[in-house]
Design a protein around this motif. Sequence first.
Motif: not given
Length: 167
Positions: A34-40, A53-55
Motif C-alpha cells: 500500500f505505497t506509492l511506487g515500489r519500496k523494498l 530500495i525505492h522507485q
Amino acid sequence: MKLYIKQKVFSWGARFRIFDIFDEDRYSAEGEVFTLGRKLHLYSAEGEELAFIHQKLLSFLPTYFVSRDGIDVAQVVKEFTLGRQSYTVGGPGWHVDGDFFAHEYRIGSGDGTVALVSKKWFSWGDSYEVDITDGEDEVMVLAVVLIIDAVLDAQNSSSSAAHSSHN
C-alpha cells in the motif's frame, strides 16, 4: 560467492529469502504494501536493515534508488534501447545486460564481471542464482537484482492487464 534469492509465494508484498549454497540464510528482503511506487527493504540475517530500495515516481524510464543509512548511494535506470534491455547503475558505475526475459544477465564494471544472474526453474516462485565475484559489494548486487525483478514484474503485470482488457 553464490547466493540464491527465493521469492516467498502467497505473501503480502514481495518477500524474499536469500541464502548460500549451504542453505544458510544470509539476507532477506521485504516489500512495503500500500505505497506509492515500489519500496523494498534488504536485511541482514540478523534483521539489520542494510539497504532501502525505492522507485522514483513519474519518471519516463523505470528508475530506482538504493539508500544506505538514509543516503541514496545508487540509481538504477532501465535504458531505452530498441530490441534489447539494459540498465545503468549510477554510483558504483555498473551496467547490466543480457536476456532479461530468460532471466540470464550479467552485472559488469568496465570490462570485468561483478555478478552473473540466472533464473532457476525448479521451484515455486521466482528463484535466482547470483554468482558474485569475490570482493564485490554483495548488498549492492542483491539490490540491483531485486530492482530488475521488480521492473520485470511490473512489465509482466502491465502486459497481463493489457492482454486481459482486450479479451
